[in-house]
Design a protein around this motif. Structure first.
Motif, PDB file in Angstrom:
ATOM      1  N   LYS A 121       0.853  -1.192   0.000  1.00 20.80           N
ATOM      2  CA  LYS A 121       0.000   0.000   0.000  1.00 20.80           C
ATOM      3  C   LYS A 121       0.887   1.239   0.000  1.00 20.80           C
ATOM      4  O   LYS A 121       1.908   1.271   0.686  1.00 20.80           O
ATOM      5  CB  LYS A 121      -0.888   0.035   1.242  1.00 20.80           C
ATOM      6  CG  LYS A 121      -1.818  -1.142   1.374  1.00 20.80           C
ATOM      7  CD  LYS A 121      -2.545  -1.095   2.695  1.00 20.80           C
ATOM      8  CE  LYS A 121      -3.317  -2.369   2.930  1.00 20.80           C
ATOM      9  NZ  LYS A 121      -3.880  -2.427   4.273  1.00 20.80           N
ATOM     10  N   ARG A 123       0.309   5.633  -0.016  1.00 23.30           N
ATOM     11  CA  ARG A 123      -0.596   6.786  -0.006  1.00 23.30           C
ATOM     12  C   ARG A 123       0.226   8.037  -0.298  1.00 23.30           C
ATOM     13  O   ARG A 123       1.273   8.255   0.319  1.00 23.30           O
ATOM     14  CB  ARG A 123      -1.276   6.907   1.353  1.00 23.30           C
ATOM     15  CG  ARG A 123      -2.334   7.982   1.375  1.00 23.30           C
ATOM     16  CD  ARG A 123      -3.052   8.104   2.704  1.00 23.30           C
ATOM     17  NE  ARG A 123      -3.428   6.797   3.217  1.00 23.30           N
ATOM     18  CZ  ARG A 123      -3.461   6.495   4.504  1.00 23.30           C
ATOM     19  NH1 ARG A 123      -3.141   7.399   5.411  1.00 23.30           N
ATOM     20  NH2 ARG A 123      -3.813   5.300   4.908  1.00 23.30           N
ATOM     21  N   SER A 139      -4.948  13.037  -4.807  1.00 13.69           N
ATOM     22  CA  SER A 139      -4.476  12.175  -3.723  1.00 13.69           C
ATOM     23  C   SER A 139      -4.768  10.739  -4.108  1.00 13.69           C
ATOM     24  O   SER A 139      -5.820  10.450  -4.694  1.00 13.69           O
ATOM     25  CB  SER A 139      -5.200  12.501  -2.419  1.00 13.69           C
ATOM     26  OG  SER A 139      -4.885  13.804  -1.994  1.00 13.69           O
ATOM     27  N   LYS A 141      -4.554   6.498  -2.839  1.00 12.42           N
ATOM     28  CA  LYS A 141      -4.371   5.433  -1.852  1.00 12.42           C
ATOM     29  C   LYS A 141      -4.271   4.148  -2.658  1.00 12.42           C
ATOM     30  O   LYS A 141      -5.278   3.501  -2.952  1.00 12.42           O
ATOM     31  CB  LYS A 141      -5.544   5.352  -0.884  1.00 12.42           C
ATOM     32  CG  LYS A 141      -5.665   6.534   0.034  1.00 12.42           C
ATOM     33  CD  LYS A 141      -6.836   6.366   0.973  1.00 12.42           C
ATOM     34  CE  LYS A 141      -6.960   7.562   1.891  1.00 12.42           C
ATOM     35  NZ  LYS A 141      -8.089   7.424   2.831  1.00 12.42           N
TER      36      LYS A 141
END
Length: 178
Positions: A121, A123, A139, A141
């Motif tokens: 992951k 971000r 943005s 994620k």
């Protein structure tokens, strides 16, 4: 009385030497890496979910990880970005694929076990500019829950799952904006 005086002197010496040897425990909070038209600010890496080193010094591992990921994104981005275009990322969290497990003395270092329970992951916020004018921003994620279900080429490249997250994102999000 002499014993008490010696004890006091030793205690004072240890206190003073402890103060003199005390180092600033704060780790550099941010690290900036770049490759051509790509700049990545790794913001507060000590707060990331999982960038744990299994061997060696943690700060050196982080520097290596961040440089490798920047270089990989830079290789792709620099082929497609014009000279007057800039891609800036501010990474706010990384969770490497897998999980670090102790070996309880069976090996000198801990090991990272990669299973589908612990997907990669990342971000971050990004800004793509041309001549200082924003073309695209947002943005992200990113994660890949099926990262072990895909065909994996045999390679010695470090951090293949995290590299794939960034390169797939670039192809799907940034390339169409160019």
């Amino acid at each position: 009385m002499k014993h008490l005086l010696v004890t006091a002197i030793i205690a004072a010496t240890l206190t003073i030497s402890g103060c003199a040897q005390k180092q600033d425990d704060t780790v550099p909070q941010d690290l900036l890496t770049n490759d051509g038209n790509v700049n990545i600010l790794w913001q507060n890496p000590s707060d990331y979910s999982d960038v744990e080193a299994t061997t060696g010094v943690q700060s050196k591992f982080e520097e290596y990880l961040f440089t490798e990921l920047t270089d990989e994104l830079g290789k792709l981005a620099n082929k497609h970005l014009a000279k007057d275009q800039q891609l800036d990322l501010t990474v706010t969290n990384v969770d490497l694929a897998g999980d670090v497990q102790p070996t309880f003395g069976a090996a000198p270092d801990d090991v990272r076990i990669v299973t589908d329970l612990y997907p990669p992951k990342i971000r971050f916020d990004y800004v793509l500019t041309q001549n200082g004018k924003v073309i695209k921003s947002g943005s992200e994620k990113l994660n890949n829950m099926a990262f072990l279900m895909e065909i994996q080429p045999i390679s010695n490249d470090p951090f293949p799952h995290e590299r794939e997250l960034l390169t797939n994102w670039f192809k799907k999000t940034i390339m169409p904006a160019l």
